[in-house]
Design a protein around this motif. Structure first.
Motif, short mmCIF file in Angstrom:
data_model
loop_
_atom_site.label_atom_id
_atom_site.label_comp_id
_atom_site.label_asym_id
_atom_site.label_seq_id
_atom_site.Cartn_x
_atom_site.Cartn_y
_atom_site.Cartn_z
N ASP A 79 0.82 -1.22 0.00
CA ASP A 79 0.00 0.00 0.00
C ASP A 79 0.85 1.26 0.00
O ASP A 79 0.36 2.34 0.34
CB ASP A 79 -0.95 0.03 1.21
N ALA A 80 2.12 1.15 -0.35
CA ALA A 80 2.99 2.32 -0.40
C ALA A 80 2.82 3.04 -1.74
O ALA A 80 2.26 2.50 -2.69
CB ALA A 80 4.45 1.91 -0.21
N GLU A 81 3.33 4.24 -1.80
CA GLU A 81 3.21 5.03 -3.01
C GLU A 81 4.15 4.48 -4.09
O GLU A 81 5.29 4.14 -3.82
CB GLU A 81 3.55 6.49 -2.72
N ARG A 82 3.65 4.40 -5.29
CA ARG A 82 4.48 3.90 -6.38
C ARG A 82 5.46 4.94 -6.88
O ARG A 82 6.49 4.60 -7.45
CB ARG A 82 3.59 3.46 -7.55
N CYS A 83 5.13 6.21 -6.71
CA CYS A 83 5.99 7.27 -7.24
C CYS A 83 7.34 7.26 -6.53
O CYS A 83 7.41 7.27 -5.30
CB CYS A 83 5.31 8.62 -7.06
N ILE A 84 8.42 7.24 -7.31
CA ILE A 84 9.77 7.23 -6.75
C ILE A 84 10.45 8.59 -6.91
O ILE A 84 11.63 8.73 -6.57
CB ILE A 84 10.63 6.14 -7.43
N GLY A 85 9.72 9.57 -7.43
CA GLY A 85 10.28 10.91 -7.54
C GLY A 85 11.36 11.04 -8.60
O GLY A 85 12.28 11.84 -8.43
#
Length: 202
Positions: free
Chosen positions: A86-92
């Motif tokens: 459930d973590a954010e997929r965006c890695i910046g």
């Protein structure tokens, strides 16, 4: 110059019989009566009355009813989460910001306590966005996609959406209702069954 002055070079033309416009009051009155009680008027009224009696309504009663849209419809952006954690997929990585041709994506990143890059600020100006879909195509983690929310009217010229607004809520992740992107590079069903072990070279 006669061939240029005489434009009637075809025999298919025919003259329309147009009556002279009446100048007196009685002639104008007769013209109005003749146009009003012509048969075409009653034919049009009968067509309207016939459709009203059918009660076969084809109109979608928006906003109570909405037309279904395709899964690849490019509307307001959505940020996805990982199924496992459930973590954010965006890695910046910032590729969506670099490829945006309308220059509407703003991203700021920082290093967290575990020395990992995380997104501190992420906004999209929907007033400038042309919904081309380049940001969703270039994303290596399938973190940003286009959703089906097309009602993005605002009373301001610059309408921004931030990262938390686009991110999938945890309640939807627990319920398993996060809609996945069905385009190129998406997760296909039964993908775990197709995984083969890589043979070791030693």
């Amino acid at each position: 110059m006669e061939q240029f002055n005489n434009r009637n070079i075809s025999n298919e033309y025919f003259l329309v019989d147009i009556e002279d416009y009446p100048t007196d009051g009685w002639g104008k009155f007769k013209r109005v009566v003749k146009r009003t009680f012509r048969g075409e008027l009653f034919v049009g009224l009968w067509v309207v009355l016939r459709e009203m009696i059918k009660f076969d309504i084809h109109t979608v009663r928006y906003p109570e009813e909405k037309m279904p849209i395709g899964p690849r419809y490019r509307a307001v952006h959505e940020m996805k989460r990982l199924w496992e954690s459930d973590a954010e997929r965006c890695i910046g990585c910032g590729l969506c910001e670099k490829i945006c041709i309308s220059n509407c994506i703003r991203m700021d990143t920082k290093i967290d306590e575990e020395s990992r890059k995380e997104v501190s600020e992420y906004t999209i100006n929907l007033g400038r966005c042309i919904f081309c879909g380049y940001c969703a195509e270039v994303c290596p983690e399938l973190a940003i996609t286009h959703g089906g929310e097309y009602e993005n009217a605002s009373d301001q010229r610059e309408h921004f959406v931030d990262f938390k607004t686009m991110l999938t809520p945890l309640e939807k992740m627990k319920a398993g209702t996060q809609a996945e992107f069905e385009g190129f590079g998406a997760i296909t069903p039964h993908e775990d069954e197709r995984v083969k072990k890589t043979p070791l070279a030693y």
